[in-house]
Design a protein around this motif. Structure first.
Motif, PDB file in Angstrom:
ATOM      1  N   ALA A  26       0.837  -1.197   0.000  1.00 37.49           N
ATOM      2  CA  ALA A  26       0.000   0.000   0.000  1.00 37.49           C
ATOM      3  C   ALA A  26       0.870   1.245   0.000  1.00 37.49           C
ATOM      4  N   ASP A  27       2.186   1.054  -0.018  1.00 40.93           N
ATOM      5  CA  ASP A  27       3.134   2.153  -0.095  1.00 40.93           C
ATOM      6  C   ASP A  27       3.681   2.193  -1.519  1.00 40.93           C
ATOM      7  N   LEU A  28       3.588   3.335  -2.159  1.00 38.32           N
ATOM      8  CA  LEU A  28       3.988   3.454  -3.561  1.00 38.32           C
ATOM      9  C   LEU A  28       5.473   3.166  -3.768  1.00 38.32           C
ATOM     10  N   SER A  29       6.295   3.446  -2.762  1.00 34.68           N
ATOM     11  CA  SER A  29       7.731   3.203  -2.944  1.00 34.68           C
ATOM     12  C   SER A  29       8.035   1.718  -3.113  1.00 34.68           C
ATOM     13  N   THR A  30       7.268   0.849  -2.481  1.00 35.60           N
ATOM     14  CA  THR A  30       7.476  -0.595  -2.639  1.00 35.60           C
ATOM     15  C   THR A  30       7.155  -1.034  -4.061  1.00 35.60           C
ATOM     16  N   THR A  31       6.025  -0.619  -4.576  1.00 35.42           N
ATOM     17  CA  THR A  31       5.623  -1.059  -5.910  1.00 35.42           C
ATOM     18  C   THR A  31       6.485  -0.418  -6.993  1.00 35.42           C
ATOM     19  N   VAL A  32       6.925   0.814  -6.790  1.00 36.05           N
ATOM     20  CA  VAL A  32       7.824   1.448  -7.763  1.00 36.05           C
ATOM     21  C   VAL A  32       9.152   0.694  -7.802  1.00 36.05           C
ATOM     22  N   THR A  33       9.641   0.296  -6.633  1.00 30.35           N
ATOM     23  CA  THR A  33      10.894  -0.474  -6.584  1.00 30.35           C
ATOM     24  C   THR A  33      10.741  -1.792  -7.321  1.00 30.35           C
ATOM     25  N   TRP A  34       9.641  -2.498  -7.091  1.00 29.01           N
ATOM     26  CA  TRP A  34       9.402  -3.755  -7.804  1.00 29.01           C
ATOM     27  C   TRP A  34       9.380  -3.524  -9.314  1.00 29.01           C
ATOM     28  N   ALA A  35       8.650  -2.488  -9.735  1.00 27.25           N
ATOM     29  CA  ALA A  35       8.512  -2.221 -11.172  1.00 27.25           C
ATOM     30  C   ALA A  35       9.852  -1.849 -11.797  1.00 27.25           C
ATOM     31  N   LEU A  36      10.650  -1.052 -11.120  1.00 25.91           N
ATOM     32  CA  LEU A  36      11.966  -0.689 -11.652  1.00 25.91           C
ATOM     33  C   LEU A  36      12.887  -1.904 -11.723  1.00 25.91           C
ATOM     34  N   MET A  37      12.817  -2.760 -10.711  1.00 23.53           N
ATOM     35  CA  MET A  37      13.624  -3.986 -10.741  1.00 23.53           C
ATOM     36  C   MET A  37      13.208  -4.872 -11.928  1.00 23.53           C
ATOM     37  N   THR A  38      11.917  -4.966 -12.177  1.00 23.60           N
ATOM     38  CA  THR A  38      11.433  -5.750 -13.317  1.00 23.60           C
ATOM     39  C   THR A  38      11.969  -5.182 -14.616  1.00 23.60           C
ATOM     40  N   SER A  39      11.909  -3.864 -14.765  1.00 20.92           N
ATOM     41  CA  SER A  39      12.396  -3.242 -15.997  1.00 20.92           C
ATOM     42  C   SER A  39      13.889  -3.452 -16.178  1.00 20.92           C
ATOM     43  N   VAL A  40      14.645  -3.318 -15.107  1.00 25.21           N
ATOM     44  CA  VAL A  40      16.095  -3.523 -15.191  1.00 25.21           C
ATOM     45  C   VAL A  40      16.404  -4.973 -15.573  1.00 25.21           C
ATOM     46  N   ILE A  41      15.660  -5.921 -14.997  1.00 27.52           N
ATOM     47  CA  ILE A  41      15.862  -7.332 -15.350  1.00 27.52           C
ATOM     48  C   ILE A  41      15.552  -7.560 -16.829  1.00 27.52           C
ATOM     49  N   CYS A  42      14.456  -6.964 -17.305  1.00 27.79           N
ATOM     50  CA  CYS A  42      14.086  -7.110 -18.721  1.00 27.79           C
ATOM     51  C   CYS A  42      15.173  -6.529 -19.622  1.00 27.79           C
ATOM     52  N   TRP A  43      15.646  -5.339 -19.298  1.00 23.02           N
ATOM     53  CA  TRP A  43      16.680  -4.703 -20.111  1.00 23.02           C
ATOM     54  C   TRP A  43      17.973  -5.516 -20.079  1.00 23.02           C
ATOM     55  N   ALA A  44      18.336  -6.013 -18.907  1.00 23.52           N
ATOM     56  CA  ALA A  44      19.570  -6.807 -18.785  1.00 23.52           C
ATOM     57  C   ALA A  44      19.465  -8.101 -19.589  1.00 23.52           C
TER      58      ALA A  44
ATOM     59  N   SER B 130      10.404 -12.862 -20.419  1.00 28.31           N
ATOM     60  CA  SER B 130      10.400 -13.830 -21.527  1.00 28.31           C
ATOM     61  C   SER B 130      10.262 -13.124 -22.874  1.00 28.31           C
ATOM     62  N   ASN B 131       9.543 -11.998 -22.918  1.00 29.15           N
ATOM     63  CA  ASN B 131       9.449 -11.233 -24.162  1.00 29.15           C
ATOM     64  C   ASN B 131      10.771 -10.540 -24.473  1.00 29.15           C
ATOM     65  N   ALA B 132      11.468 -10.108 -23.454  1.00 27.19           N
ATOM     66  CA  ALA B 132      12.746  -9.422 -23.673  1.00 27.19           C
ATOM     67  C   ALA B 132      13.835 -10.398 -24.087  1.00 27.19           C
ATOM     68  N   CYS B 133      13.739 -11.634 -23.645  1.00 30.76           N
ATOM     69  CA  CYS B 133      14.783 -12.634 -23.917  1.00 30.76           C
ATOM     70  C   CYS B 133      14.104 -13.938 -24.321  1.00 30.76           C
ATOM     71  N   PRO B 134      13.659 -14.057 -25.581  1.00 31.17           N
ATOM     72  CA  PRO B 134      12.976 -15.289 -25.989  1.00 31.17           C
ATOM     73  C   PRO B 134      13.938 -16.470 -25.973  1.00 31.17           C
ATOM     74  N   PRO B 135      13.401 -17.690 -25.841  1.00 38.26           N
ATOM     75  CA  PRO B 135      14.267 -18.874 -25.822  1.00 38.26           C
ATOM     76  C   PRO B 135      14.931 -19.068 -27.197  1.00 38.26           C
ATOM     77  N   PRO B 136      16.096 -19.697 -27.187  1.00 33.99           N
ATOM     78  CA  PRO B 136      16.772 -19.908 -28.480  1.00 33.99           C
ATOM     79  C   PRO B 136      15.985 -20.866 -29.355  1.00 33.99           C
ATOM     80  N   GLU B 137      16.111 -20.646 -30.641  1.00 35.48           N
ATOM     81  CA  GLU B 137      15.408 -21.518 -31.598  1.00 35.48           C
ATOM     82  C   GLU B 137      16.107 -22.856 -31.678  1.00 35.48           C
ATOM     83  N   GLU B 138      15.322 -23.903 -31.824  1.00 32.05           N
ATOM     84  CA  GLU B 138      15.896 -25.238 -31.951  1.00 32.05           C
ATOM     85  C   GLU B 138      16.344 -25.460 -33.389  1.00 32.05           C
ATOM     86  N   GLY B 139      17.516 -26.049 -33.532  1.00 35.18           N
ATOM     87  CA  GLY B 139      18.071 -26.217 -34.887  1.00 35.18           C
ATOM     88  C   GLY B 139      17.992 -27.580 -35.316  1.00 35.18           C
TER      89      GLY B 139
END
Length: 193
Positions: free
Chosen positions: A10-28, A184-193
């Motif tokens: 119920a504190d915005l700082s907690t949810t903002v932190t979660w969202a920023l961590m998610t974005s950083v993980i996606c970008w990484a 998973s959208n940021a880093c799709p699984p490798p294609e099978e050859g």
């Protein structure tokens, strides 16, 4: 339930932190899979004209996730507070009326017992709950304890339990699932050859 503690989400700082961590993980993950140039090139897809929209989408993702989760939990807290206030008023009115007359106390006690019996016979939980509430009100009145605001204790406690524990847990699960989808959208699984 205690009125002292509240859900951490119920504190915005907690949810903002979660969202920023998610974005950083996606970008990484995207940079790891495609390299920095491949990640930057991804903003120009499917056509170069879409670059501003893709950048806005990257900025909007953490904002949307943070406010969605915060709004659900904060809204639950507001609803709980409104119900608590309404029940405080109803409790004061009901118990004030009951405390003035022994006859009313006896009638409420008998009505509560009748609802309890009906609830047991028909196996209806609502009848049992309301019967117990009315019977308790009648007993409190007959004992001279009609000033106990018990309506303010039980129902808001159950709602608070729902919004703080269950809803907070479900919202955290939804947040985690959204994180997995974004990663998973940021880093799709490798294609099978």
């Amino acid at each position: 339930m205690t009125g002292i503690f509240r859900s951490s989400t119920a504190d915005l700082s907690t949810t903002v932190t979660w969202a920023l961590m998610t974005s950083v993980i996606c970008w990484a993950c995207s940079i790891k899979a495609n390299g920095v140039l491949g990640w930057l090139k991804g903003f120009t897809e499917p056509v170069v004209v879409m670059t501003p929209m893709n950048l806005v989408s990257e900025i909007a993702q953490p904002i949307s996730m943070a406010f969605r989760h915060f709004g659900n939990i904060a809204g639950g807290n507001v609803l709980t507070s409104l119900v608590y206030s309404a029940l405080a008023t109803a409790s004061a009115a009901l118990l004030g009326l009951v405390g003035k007359s022994i006859a009313i106390g006896i009638l409420i006690l008998l009505g509560g017992v009748a609802l309890l019996v009906l609830g047991v016979r028909k196996k209806k939980l609502a009848y049992k709950i309301f019967g117990a509430v009315f019977a308790a009100t009648g007993i409190l009145s007959l004992l001279g304890l009609a000033g106990v605001p018990y309506l303010e204790v039980g129902i808001p406690g159950i709602m608070s339990l729902y919004f703080d524990v269950f809803s907070g847990g479900v919202q955290a699960l939804v947040f985690s699932l959204l994180t997995m989808v974004y990663v998973s959208n940021a880093c799709p699984p490798p294609e099978e050859g």
